[in-house]
Write a protein that holds these residues in place. Structure first.
Motif, PDB file in Angstrom:
ATOM      1  N   TYR A 220       0.931  -1.226  -0.157  1.00  0.00           N
ATOM      2  CA  TYR A 220      -0.103  -0.129  -0.086  1.00  0.00           C
ATOM      3  C   TYR A 220       0.801   1.159   0.052  1.00  0.00           C
ATOM      4  O   TYR A 220       0.832   2.327  -0.671  1.00  0.00           O
ATOM      5  N   ALA A 221       1.647   1.804   0.742  1.00  0.00           N
ATOM      6  CA  ALA A 221       3.023   2.430   1.230  1.00  0.00           C
ATOM      7  C   ALA A 221       3.716   2.412  -0.223  1.00  0.00           C
ATOM      8  O   ALA A 221       4.487   3.468  -0.028  1.00  0.00           O
ATOM      9  N   HIS A 222       4.541   1.574  -0.457  1.00  0.00           N
ATOM     10  CA  HIS A 222       5.555   1.415  -1.230  1.00  0.00           C
ATOM     11  C   HIS A 222       6.036   0.775  -2.813  1.00  0.00           C
ATOM     12  O   HIS A 222       6.842   1.369  -3.427  1.00  0.00           O
ATOM     13  N   THR A 223       4.971   0.856  -3.141  1.00  0.00           N
ATOM     14  CA  THR A 223       4.770  -0.277  -4.741  1.00  0.00           C
ATOM     15  C   THR A 223       5.015   1.293  -5.606  1.00  0.00           C
ATOM     16  O   THR A 223       4.150   2.239  -5.650  1.00  0.00           O
ATOM     17  N   THR A 224       5.609   1.222  -6.256  1.00  0.00           N
ATOM     18  CA  THR A 224       5.640   2.194  -7.333  1.00  0.00           C
ATOM     19  C   THR A 224       5.469   1.117  -8.563  1.00  0.00           C
ATOM     20  O   THR A 224       5.774   0.060  -8.687  1.00  0.00           O
ATOM     21  N   LYS A 228       8.295  -3.875  -7.172  1.00  0.00           N
ATOM     22  CA  LYS A 228       6.907  -4.637  -6.779  1.00  0.00           C
ATOM     23  C   LYS A 228       7.206  -5.439  -5.644  1.00  0.00           C
ATOM     24  O   LYS A 228       7.984  -5.758  -5.005  1.00  0.00           O
ATOM     25  N   THR A 229       6.801  -5.369  -4.236  1.00  0.00           N
ATOM     26  CA  THR A 229       6.675  -5.483  -3.137  1.00  0.00           C
ATOM     27  C   THR A 229       5.875  -7.054  -3.396  1.00  0.00           C
ATOM     28  O   THR A 229       4.936  -7.598  -3.539  1.00  0.00           O
ATOM     29  N   ALA A 230       7.293  -8.301  -3.583  1.00  0.00           N
ATOM     30  CA  ALA A 230       6.936  -9.437  -3.473  1.00  0.00           C
ATOM     31  C   ALA A 230       6.603 -10.025  -2.256  1.00  0.00           C
ATOM     32  O   ALA A 230       6.014 -11.523  -2.544  1.00  0.00           O
ATOM     33  N   ALA A 231       6.722 -10.021  -1.303  1.00  0.00           N
ATOM     34  CA  ALA A 231       7.109 -10.911   0.253  1.00  0.00           C
ATOM     35  C   ALA A 231       7.044 -10.262   1.313  1.00  0.00           C
ATOM     36  O   ALA A 231       7.442  -8.940   1.403  1.00  0.00           O
ATOM     37  N   VAL A 415      10.796  -4.864  -3.916  1.00  0.00           N
ATOM     38  CA  VAL A 415      10.926  -5.119  -2.292  1.00  0.00           C
ATOM     39  C   VAL A 415      10.244  -5.662  -1.445  1.00  0.00           C
ATOM     40  O   VAL A 415       9.192  -6.410  -2.305  1.00  0.00           O
ATOM     41  N   VAL A 416      10.799  -6.472  -0.150  1.00  0.00           N
ATOM     42  CA  VAL A 416      10.210  -7.197   0.090  1.00  0.00           C
ATOM     43  C   VAL A 416       9.691  -5.736   1.705  1.00  0.00           C
ATOM     44  O   VAL A 416      10.702  -5.960   3.126  1.00  0.00           O
ATOM     45  N   GLY A 417       8.675  -6.369   2.209  1.00  0.00           N
ATOM     46  CA  GLY A 417       8.133  -5.501   3.446  1.00  0.00           C
ATOM     47  C   GLY A 417       8.255  -6.129   4.928  1.00  0.00           C
ATOM     48  O   GLY A 417       8.539  -7.804   5.051  1.00  0.00           O
ATOM     49  N   TYR A 418       9.012  -5.542   5.842  1.00  0.00           N
ATOM     50  CA  TYR A 418       9.431  -6.131   7.220  1.00  0.00           C
ATOM     51  C   TYR A 418       8.379  -4.975   8.660  1.00  0.00           C
ATOM     52  O   TYR A 418       8.248  -4.378   8.596  1.00  0.00           O
ATOM     53  N   THR A 419       8.733  -6.255   9.382  1.00  0.00           N
ATOM     54  CA  THR A 419       8.208  -5.699  10.669  1.00  0.00           C
ATOM     55  C   THR A 419       8.467  -7.331  11.920  1.00  0.00           C
ATOM     56  O   THR A 419       9.367  -7.218  11.310  1.00  0.00           O
ATOM     57  N   GLY A 420       8.247  -6.431  12.749  1.00  0.00           N
ATOM     58  CA  GLY A 420       9.285  -7.370  13.839  1.00  0.00           C
ATOM     59  C   GLY A 420      10.400  -6.560  14.620  1.00  0.00           C
ATOM     60  O   GLY A 420      11.614  -5.558  13.928  1.00  0.00           O
ATOM     61  N   THR A 421      10.698  -6.979  15.572  1.00  0.00           N
ATOM     62  CA  THR A 421      11.278  -6.158  17.297  1.00  0.00           C
ATOM     63  C   THR A 421      12.741  -6.118  16.656  1.00  0.00           C
ATOM     64  O   THR A 421      13.754  -5.067  16.937  1.00  0.00           O
ATOM     65  N   ARG A 443      24.997 -13.563  -5.959  1.00  0.00           N
ATOM     66  CA  ARG A 443      25.950 -15.238  -6.537  1.00  0.00           C
ATOM     67  C   ARG A 443      24.974 -16.292  -7.172  1.00  0.00           C
ATOM     68  O   ARG A 443      25.381 -16.888  -8.439  1.00  0.00           O
ATOM     69  N   MET A 444      23.814 -16.214  -7.181  1.00  0.00           N
ATOM     70  CA  MET A 444      23.165 -17.483  -7.660  1.00  0.00           C
ATOM     71  C   MET A 444      23.403 -16.619  -9.390  1.00  0.00           C
ATOM     72  O   MET A 444      23.104 -17.816  -9.899  1.00  0.00           O
ATOM     73  N   ARG A 445      23.269 -15.825  -9.617  1.00  0.00           N
ATOM     74  CA  ARG A 445      22.935 -14.839 -11.328  1.00  0.00           C
ATOM     75  C   ARG A 445      24.099 -14.719 -11.679  1.00  0.00           C
ATOM     76  O   ARG A 445      24.808 -15.186 -12.879  1.00  0.00           O
ATOM     77  N   GLY A 446      25.466 -15.264 -10.563  1.00  0.00           N
ATOM     78  CA  GLY A 446      26.874 -14.190 -11.484  1.00  0.00           C
ATOM     79  C   GLY A 446      27.011 -13.730 -11.693  1.00  0.00           C
ATOM     80  O   GLY A 446      28.231 -12.839 -12.924  1.00  0.00           O
ATOM     81  N   SER A 447      26.396 -12.613 -11.260  1.00  0.00           N
ATOM     82  CA  SER A 447      26.720 -10.867 -11.952  1.00  0.00           C
ATOM     83  C   SER A 447      25.691  -9.500 -11.084  1.00  0.00           C
ATOM     84  O   SER A 447      24.762  -9.787  -9.935  1.00  0.00           O
ATOM     85  N   GLU A 448      26.158  -8.540 -10.940  1.00  0.00           N
ATOM     86  CA  GLU A 448      25.715  -7.675 -10.429  1.00  0.00           C
ATOM     87  C   GLU A 448      24.297  -7.375 -11.196  1.00  0.00           C
ATOM     88  O   GLU A 448      23.417  -6.252 -10.481  1.00  0.00           O
ATOM     89  N   GLU A 449      24.278  -7.675 -12.152  1.00  0.00           N
ATOM     90  CA  GLU A 449      23.348  -7.169 -13.126  1.00  0.00           C
ATOM     91  C   GLU A 449      21.657  -7.429 -12.218  1.00  0.00           C
ATOM     92  O   GLU A 449      21.946  -8.695 -12.074  1.00  0.00           O
ATOM     93  N   GLY A 450      20.889  -7.378 -12.949  1.00  0.00           N
ATOM     94  CA  GLY A 450      19.804  -7.537 -12.959  1.00  0.00           C
ATOM     95  C   GLY A 450      18.619  -6.661 -11.151  1.00  0.00           C
ATOM     96  O   GLY A 450      19.282  -5.959 -10.586  1.00  0.00           O
ATOM     97  N   ALA A 451      17.777  -7.217 -10.579  1.00  0.00           N
ATOM     98  CA  ALA A 451      16.509  -6.783  -9.772  1.00  0.00           C
ATOM     99  C   ALA A 451      17.728  -6.501  -8.730  1.00  0.00           C
ATOM    100  O   ALA A 451      18.223  -7.023  -8.333  1.00  0.00           O
ATOM    101  N   THR A 452      16.978  -5.366  -8.489  1.00  0.00           N
ATOM    102  CA  THR A 452      17.744  -5.645  -6.351  1.00  0.00           C
ATOM    103  C   THR A 452      16.737  -5.875  -5.992  1.00  0.00           C
ATOM    104  O   THR A 452      15.133  -6.489  -5.965  1.00  0.00           O
ATOM    105  N   VAL A 453      16.891  -6.298  -4.525  1.00  0.00           N
ATOM    106  CA  VAL A 453      16.125  -6.713  -3.145  1.00  0.00           C
ATOM    107  C   VAL A 453      16.363  -5.455  -2.512  1.00  0.00           C
ATOM    108  O   VAL A 453      17.320  -5.766  -2.168  1.00  0.00           O
ATOM    109  N   THR A 454      15.614  -5.729  -2.091  1.00  0.00           N
ATOM    110  CA  THR A 454      15.540  -3.880  -0.655  1.00  0.00           C
ATOM    111  C   THR A 454      14.825  -4.243   0.860  1.00  0.00           C
ATOM    112  O   THR A 454      13.104  -4.813   0.005  1.00  0.00           O
TER     113      THR A 454
END
Length: 478
Positions: A220-224, A228-231, A415-421, A443-454
């Motif tokens: 609700y707050a962060h998808t642009t 994509k908020t995926a998890a 985008v991975v949303g998180y909460t918890g202390t 390391r799974m891709r063997g490259s710096e290219e591709g989508a980021t995970v935040t």
């Protein structure tokens, strides 16, 4: 009691030097050496659980993510393993941003620790207390509504067939009642018994779990348009996650009517025992000891390695084996005598002297820590090793969850949303977890290219996500 009391081999002797300490702690660092493979193992296990398990990777009634245009005022409730939060949430939608406004606000809310005696009482007693707290918030709310629409976030396993049905499953996190109960009926009955004349009634519009609420809040707050908020993931007292899953990958009993088209949000319940196989190579004697003394041995292996309820206890157990040549405070010999917050504070201490002062203050009732700077430094190293392992395990499991819906293959920033202390407050945990996630993907891709995970904090995720889902249900968009 030290882990060596369990009938499995433990380290033969306490470390007597820095080099020996590093070697002693290597067993806790083992997951860090194989994170890409661990993430793949988690993904394979999660695919299998979606297809075969009836106690994990449970379907929710949610088929889509919020658009960001949802509006309305809702009462929201978030019942977790340690705390209850209740609030009034106002959603203004994305259009409010065009005029410089906020997308949401929470004008009234309250937070309470759940009394320990209620965890071993009955479900009726717990929800009677919850209904009293709802009344506390409503008394502070300036509303003339005769009925308040309520969204619920419930941080425990449950079986759902609709947005307002939820049968409680064994709860864990210190809660011991096990009889099957209908959540909506429990709360509605309890509230009716405690409400007074002139107070608004409540109408339950939606029920969801903590990880789903976290995902909905973040979406609700962060998808642009470019992300994509995926998890959604939880790392607090306990741990959980949610993700979208293609319906065709589900066990037949878990599929909604209407065929295999589309996806559905899953409550993974990744903390419990179906997730154990990828963890087995990394389980130590300290983990086994903790599990054996837990109220439900074998029930939540991942939670016992990453949950805030357990990290301090792991530090205590390792400390007993590290400091065998020292006389320790009495609290070190008591189960759960070391609080996870202490571990975070010690880990964040800028000097060994500061760490020593924290230990002395914490154990002041036992006469203080009573040991020197060197032991404070060792205690800090143990804390860092255990929390770093936890961050790595959460990261690998999160990448595994993203694989359930092939989220890393479409090139969109994730985008991975998180909460918890633990993710929110434990010093450096979120940064380490995000760093491990990005390292695994690279390391799974063997490259710096591709989508980021935040990782993005779903602030007030439990009550905001509950309100967002209530708005979605009311608007007919789920």
């Amino acid at each position: 009691m030290a882990p060596s009391a369990i009938p499995t081999p433990a380290p033969s002797a306490a470390p007597s030097s820095d080099a020996e300490l590093l070697q002693f702690l290597q067993q806790l660092e083992a997951p860090l050496k194989n994170l890409p493979q661990l993430a793949k193992d988690f993904e394979a296990t999660f695919h299998d659980l979606a297809l075969t398990s009836t106690s994990q990777f449970l379907p929710t009634p949610v088929r889509v993510l919020p658009s960001g245009d949802e509006t309305g005022q809702f009462l929201a409730l978030d019942l977790g393993g340690t705390n209850l939060r209740v609030g009034v949430v106002e959603l203004f939608g994305r259009s409010s941003l065009d005029t410089g406004g906020e997308r949401l606000c929470i004008p009234t809310q309250g937070s309470w620790n759940i009394p320990e005696h209620l965890k071993s009482s009955t479900a009726e007693d717990l929800f009677h207390w919850v209904s009293e707290r709802i009344r506390d918030v409503l008394r502070e709310t300036s509303t003339t509504a005769e009925v308040m629409e309520l969204g619920i976030t419930f941080s425990f396993p449950m079986e759902q067939t609709s947005h307002t049905s939820a049968l409680l499953m064994p709860m864990g996190k210190g809660f011991t009642f096990t009889n099957t109960n209908d959540l909506a009926a429990l709360l509605t009955t309890a509230y009716a018994q405690t409400s007074a004349a002139g107070e608004p009634a409540i109408k339950i519009v939606s029920i969801t779990n903590d990880s789903v609420a976290t995902l909905l809040s973040a979406a609700y707050a962060h998808t642009t348009p470019h992300s994509k908020t995926a998890a959604g993931i939880i790392a607090g007292t306990g741990t959980n996650a949610t993700c979208m899953c293609p319906i065709g990958k589900l066990h037949p009993a878990k599929k909604p009517s209407g065929g295999n088209a589309g996806g559905i949000l899953l409550n993974t319940e990744w903390s419990i025992n179906g997730t154990a196989p990828p963890l087995q190579p990394y389980v130590t004697d300290w983990d086994r000891h903790l599990d054996a003394r837990n109220e439900k041995p074998g029930f939540q292996p991942l939670e016992e390695m990453v949950g805030g309820r357990y990290l301090g206890e792991l530090v205590r157990l390792v400390g007993l084996d590290v400091f065998t040549q020292h006389s320790l405070p009495a609290g070190m010999y008591h189960e759960y005598g070391v609080d996870t917050k202490l571990c975070g504070d010690v880990e964040a201490a800028s000097t060994d002297s500061d760490a020593l002062a924290l230990l002395a203050d914490y154990f002041s009732a036992d006469g203080g820590w009573g040991l020197g700077l060197e032991t404070a430094a060792v205690f800090k190293r143990v804390c860092t090793t255990i929390s770093t392992r936890a961050a790595a395990l959460v990261a690998a499991a999160t990448v595994g969850v993203l694989g359930v819906n092939d989220e890393l293959e479409d090139g969109v920033d994730i985008v991975v949303g998180y909460t918890g202390t633990i993710l929110e407050k434990y010093p450096g945990f979120k940064e380490r977890c995000e760093g491990f996630m990005r390292e695994i993907v690279r390391r799974m891709r063997g490259s710096e290219e591709g989508a980021t995970v935040t990782l993005v904090e779903a602030r007030d995720g439990g009550i905001l996500g509950a309100a967002v889902l209530a708005a979605m249900v009311k608007g007919g968009s789920t």
